[in-house]
Design an enzyme around this catalytic site. Structure first.
Site, PDB file in Angstrom:
ATOM      1  N   ARG A 183      45.769  66.580  21.949  1.00 36.55           N
ATOM      2  CA  ARG A 183      44.944  67.725  21.512  1.00 36.55           C
ATOM      3  C   ARG A 183      43.453  67.374  21.479  1.00 36.55           C
ATOM      4  NH1 ARG A 183      49.034  70.620  22.946  1.00 36.55           N
ATOM      5  NH2 ARG A 183      50.879  70.267  21.702  1.00 36.55           N
ATOM      6  N   LYS A 305      54.036  59.905  10.274  1.00 36.95           N
ATOM      7  CA  LYS A 305      54.686  61.165  10.657  1.00 36.95           C
ATOM      8  C   LYS A 305      56.144  60.817  10.892  1.00 36.95           C
ATOM      9  CE  LYS A 305      54.716  64.623  14.411  1.00 36.95           C
ATOM     10  NZ  LYS A 305      53.930  65.231  15.521  1.00 36.95           N
ATOM     11  N   GLU A 309      59.031  66.597  14.598  1.00 37.21           N
ATOM     12  CA  GLU A 309      58.847  66.736  16.044  1.00 37.21           C
ATOM     13  C   GLU A 309      59.374  65.507  16.798  1.00 37.21           C
ATOM     14  OE1 GLU A 309      54.664  67.877  16.444  1.00 37.21           O
ATOM     15  OE2 GLU A 309      55.250  69.958  16.118  1.00 37.21           O
ATOM     16  N   ARG A 359      60.340  78.594   9.657  1.00 37.90           N
ATOM     17  CA  ARG A 359      59.533  77.375   9.709  1.00 37.90           C
ATOM     18  C   ARG A 359      58.514  77.290   8.568  1.00 37.90           C
ATOM     19  NH1 ARG A 359      56.154  75.221  14.985  1.00 37.90           N
ATOM     20  NH2 ARG A 359      54.519  74.154  13.823  1.00 37.90           N
ATOM     21  N   LYS A 383      49.318  69.938   5.559  1.00 40.17           N
ATOM     22  CA  LYS A 383      48.462  70.806   6.378  1.00 40.17           C
ATOM     23  C   LYS A 383      48.022  72.016   5.568  1.00 40.17           C
ATOM     24  CE  LYS A 383      49.993  69.584  11.036  1.00 40.17           C
ATOM     25  NZ  LYS A 383      50.353  70.038  12.405  1.00 40.17           N
ATOM     26  N   ASP A 388      50.939  75.875  11.418  1.00 42.30           N
ATOM     27  CA  ASP A 388      50.284  74.848  12.211  1.00 42.30           C
ATOM     28  C   ASP A 388      48.878  75.235  12.674  1.00 42.30           C
ATOM     29  OD1 ASP A 388      49.867  72.525  13.557  1.00 42.30           O
ATOM     30  OD2 ASP A 388      51.196  72.973  15.229  1.00 42.30           O
ATOM     31  N   GLU A 410      45.236  68.464   4.766  1.00 45.30           N
ATOM     32  CA  GLU A 410      44.929  68.134   6.164  1.00 45.30           C
ATOM     33  C   GLU A 410      44.384  69.356   6.895  1.00 45.30           C
ATOM     34  OE1 GLU A 410      48.110  66.200   8.400  1.00 45.30           O
ATOM     35  OE2 GLU A 410      47.269  66.847  10.306  1.00 45.30           O
ATOM     36  N   GLU A 416      42.702  72.912  18.583  1.00 43.87           N
ATOM     37  CA  GLU A 416      43.929  73.148  19.357  1.00 43.87           C
ATOM     38  C   GLU A 416      44.221  74.637  19.555  1.00 43.87           C
ATOM     39  OE1 GLU A 416      47.396  71.265  17.703  1.00 43.87           O
ATOM     40  OE2 GLU A 416      48.723  72.072  19.249  1.00 43.87           O
TER      41      GLU A 416
HETATM   42  O1  GCW Z   1      50.019  71.089  16.048  1.00 40.46           O
HETATM   43  C1  GCW Z   1      50.991  70.210  16.423  1.00 40.46           C
HETATM   44  C2  GCW Z   1      50.481  69.657  17.702  1.00 40.46           C
HETATM   45  C3  GCW Z   1      51.037  68.303  18.032  1.00 40.46           C
HETATM   46  C4  GCW Z   1      50.800  67.390  16.828  1.00 40.46           C
HETATM   47  C5  GCW Z   1      51.498  67.992  15.630  1.00 40.46           C
HETATM   48  C6  GCW Z   1      51.263  67.190  14.352  1.00 40.46           C
HETATM   49  C7  GCW Z   1      50.314  65.064  16.768  1.00 40.46           C
HETATM   50  O2  GCW Z   1      50.750  70.583  18.721  1.00 40.46           O
HETATM   51  O3  GCW Z   1      50.374  67.837  19.166  1.00 40.46           O
HETATM   52  O4  GCW Z   1      51.199  66.079  17.063  1.00 40.46           O
HETATM   53  O5  GCW Z   1      51.017  69.273  15.387  1.00 40.46           O
HETATM   54  O6  GCW Z   1      50.427  67.592  13.576  1.00 40.46           O
HETATM   55  O7  GCW Z   1      51.929  66.200  14.142  1.00 40.46           O
END
Ligand code: GCW
Length: 702
Positions: A183, A305, A309, A359, A383, A388, A410, A416
């Site tokens: 990103r 993390k 994901e 989500r 976050k 997101d 965060e 992005e």
């Molecule tokens: O927003 C998403 C992004 C991923 C990112 C993830 C995260 C680093 O598309 O690229 O990975 O969040 O925050 O872990």
């Protein structure tokens, strides 16, 4: 913003006349790496501002009485110098601590004392002073007349007390050792190339300087998605390189952290398991961590993390996040290190047919039950929103849900989902809205900023983290005006009560000078930019509608039938996600009652989040008086006009700003205006075809 451009051609003579008496000499009594950085910065900055480098006097001798001392800046820490001790009163010193500082000019304006408990505080004071002096240079550039007025009336005595509101003010790099940046929209990594650390420590040092000047004190230098090679950062293979980077940051008072791979005991250590309760695993982390500290004694800790994901984590072993984080905390504790554990945990393999999984609920559902179970050197990184980093989403209900857990907020500086540094989007107003949001966790006045700074729950560790937007690009940030986001993030971390207007004004003046037309036009562009971007992209808080993977450009159904859990549910009747308790996913109940009730009801849910919380017919009438469909049409037509106006406004500045920057921004603003049309037409056409409802103003919809 560190150009101290008051010394631009023509400004020198007048500026030099206006130089304060104390600006020609700097006295210091102590030796410390960060103090030396402060002195270099001070000398360079004053040299640029007033045309003369000050004389630097380093002495061990204790100063005499104030009236015997000549004009000078005298700086030092409480323990290391007698300036601070003699000149400042006990009460003054007691008013600041740690990285806080005092800058005080005496009555006769011959002496300026800078004091702090720490060398870092002195460095922040120096940057603060230089910023204030640059901002006050208005007269110097505005012409001789203004200067004459300014020098006749004695300028006010400088008295500044500053204390950073947040203790941890961190940057996360999403850089990979192959030189790419996840990103990243500003070129390749400044840290790595082709699987190795870069040899250009100079650029890293410049970056440390940029960060420190805004108040940043921590950095994690690799992507939270830790791949095979980066997993070796903790080992002999790379530790020497990591230590060199740590040294560059250390000189600017910034502590280095590493993102670590949760499965390292297997992938690096050759063990069969990464189970946090396994003795061998725990021992592996302890030994490895000790090696890291042997190379970097002030190492900050690990950023993790996990179970997110497709990254490994404790779930594999039927353990929870507290088990995972506490195991690392134990390895770091003997060295004073921290575990920063991300809460971005959700099911990324959802079936779009499954309407019960939401989500937005995930972080709260995973972490709230663990409140009180995390070790005292664990910090959760949450976050700002539950999804997101969308241009508009609700705030994360985890803020205000965990009294007994350290947490930091965060943000994402890298754009992005907000135009990827090809579109202008000044994010400070968004961050301000989040920080000022009242969670009601302990009644009225429980704003998120008070949770982030640790004061609401009296937490020992707290603060801000954000994903960086820089790369090897000549202007650092792809779009030159995107620098304002990095600057603004640092300033807000220092003091979340600064207004977006003040931050924009500061950045523009420091970067472009004081020409009133330039200041007014660029701050205007910055402050309107996010609303403009929101106008022509996904409407009313629903989010996404971008092309999958790279996330640039419109694609309404791009994620509609995918596994990522980011749906809008548009059909011929209506659109939006029902997150109510009454008929939806029940997400609204994760907020404290005041906010839960406000979002639950269509009557009180704010327009800008209506599709985040409710599924409504296109004919639903908003508080604004418009129907949802008409709102979509109007904002998209308007958004394009506004994007065109941004380009127009910038063109007025030709000849008034640096020509290289001028052309770059002109090119980007033209591109933005063009791409905004793509957004407008895709969104409007999609909803016109779905709803069959005409635009009231009969504008062109395809
Ligand atoms: O927003 C998403 C992004 C991923 C990112 C993830 C995260 C680093 O598309 O690229 O990975 O969040 O925050 O872990």
């Amino acid at each position: 913003w560190l150009g101290y451009h008051a010394a631009l051609p023509g400004a020198n003579d007048t500026a030099r006349k206006a130089a304060p008496l104390w600006s020609k000499r700097v006295e210091v009594q102590e030796q410390h790496e960060v103090m030396d950085t402060a002195l270099t910065e001070l000398s360079q900055g004053l040299g640029k501002l007033y045309g003369v480098q000050p004389e630097m006097i380093k002495s061990q001798t204790q100063g005499s009485q104030q009236n015997e001392r000549g004009p000078a800046i005298r700086l030092g820490t409480w323990a290391g110098s007698d300036f601070a001790a003699n000149v400042l009163t006990d009460a003054e010193r007691a008013a600041v601590h740690g990285e806080g500082f005092i800058i005080r000019e005496d009555e006769s304006q011959r002496e300026l004392v800078i004091g702090s408990e720490t060398p870092q505080g002195i460095l922040y004071a120096v940057f603060h002073l230089l910023r204030e002096l640059t901002l006050k240079q208005e007269g110097a550039e505005a012409g001789a007349a203004a200067v004459a007025v300014a020098t006749e009336s004695q300028p006010e005595r400088i008295v500044i007390n500053e204390q950073p509101v947040n203790s941890l003010r961190m940057i996360n790099q999403w850089d990979n050792v192959d030189g790419s940046i996840e990103r990243g929209y500003a070129g390749r990594s400044i840290f790595y190339e082709n699987g190795e650390f870069t040899q250009d420590i100079g650029r890293i040092r410049d970056y440390a300087r940029l960060l420190a000047s805004t108040g940043i004190n921590a950095v994690a230098i690799n992507n939270v998605n830790v791949h095979r090679k980066e997993s070796l950062f903790l080992t002999e293979r790379y530790l020497g390189d990591v230590a060199k980077v740590a040294a560059a940051f250390r000189a600017y008072g910034i502590r280095l952290f590493l993102s670590a791979n949760y499965a390292s005991p297997i992938e690096v250590g050759g063990l069969q398991t990464a189970d946090p309760l396994d003795e061998q695993v725990r021992e592996w982390w302890s030994i490895q961590t000790a090696k890291v500290y042997a190379a970097i004694p002030d190492f900050g800790g690990y950023l993790i993390k996990a179970d997110s994901e497709n990254r490994p984590g404790p779930f594999t072993y039927n353990r929870d996040h507290a088990d995972g984080a506490n195991m690392l905390a134990e390895a770091l504790r003997p060295f004073g290190g921290l575990v920063i554990w991300r809460c971005f945990v959700y099911n990324c393999k959802q079936d779009w047919r499954d309407r019960s999984t939401d989500r937005a609920r995930a972080a709260y559902d995973h972490f709230k039950p663990l409140d009180g179970r995390f070790a005292d050197n664990v910090i959760l990184q949450i976050k700002n929103g539950p999804m997101d980093f969308q241009v508009r989403e609700a705030v994360s209900p985890l803020f205000g849900a965990m009294e007994d857990t350290n947490q930091i907020i965060e943000f994402q500086i890298t754009q992005e989902y907000t135009g990827q540094q090809r579109h202008l989007a000044f994010l400070v107003p968004q961050w301000k809205e989040v920080l000022d949001f009242d969670t009601y966790a302990k009644g009225k006045g429980s704003e998120i900023k008070r949770i982030a700074d640790g004061s609401l729950y009296q937490r020992p560790y707290s603060g801000f983290a954000a994903v960086s937007n820089i790369g090897a690009d000549a202007c650092w940030t792809g779009h030159p005006l995107a620098q304002a986001n990095l600057y603004g993030y640092g300033r807000l971390g220092w003091n979340p009560d600064l207004s977006a207007e003040q931050i924009a004004d500061e950045w523009v003046r420091l970067t472009f000078g004081h020409d009133e037309q330039v200041v007014e036009r660029i701050t205007g562009m910055l402050l309107s930019s996010l609303d403009i971007y929101e106008n022509y992209t996904a409407p009313l808080g629903v989010g996404w509608m971008v092309n999958p993977d790279h996330h640039y450009g419109p694609n309404v159904d791009g994620y509609e039938y995918s596994k990522w859990g980011t749906y809008h549910f548009a059909d011929r009747y209506g659109i939006g996600v029902d997150r109510t308790v009454k008929s939806g996913t029940g997400y609204t109940s994760q907020y404290h009652p005041e906010n839960a009730a406000r979002y639950e009801s269509l009557e009180t849910c704010p327009d800008e989040l209506i599709l985040f919380f409710h599924h409504v017919p296109y004919t639903h009438v908003l508080h604004s008086g418009k129907t949802v469909i008409q709102h979509i049409y109007d904002t998209h037509f308007e958004g394009v006009e506004q994007a065109e106006a941004l380009a127009e406004t910038w063109r007025e500045l030709e000849g008034k700003v640096d020509p290289v920057i001028y052309s770059k921004v002109a090119e980007l603003q033209a591109e933005q205006a063009e791409h905004a049309k793509e957004w407008r037409d895709m969104i409007n056409t999609y909803f016109y075809r779905k709803s069959g409802i005409q635009d009231e103003h009969a504008r062109k919809i395809y």
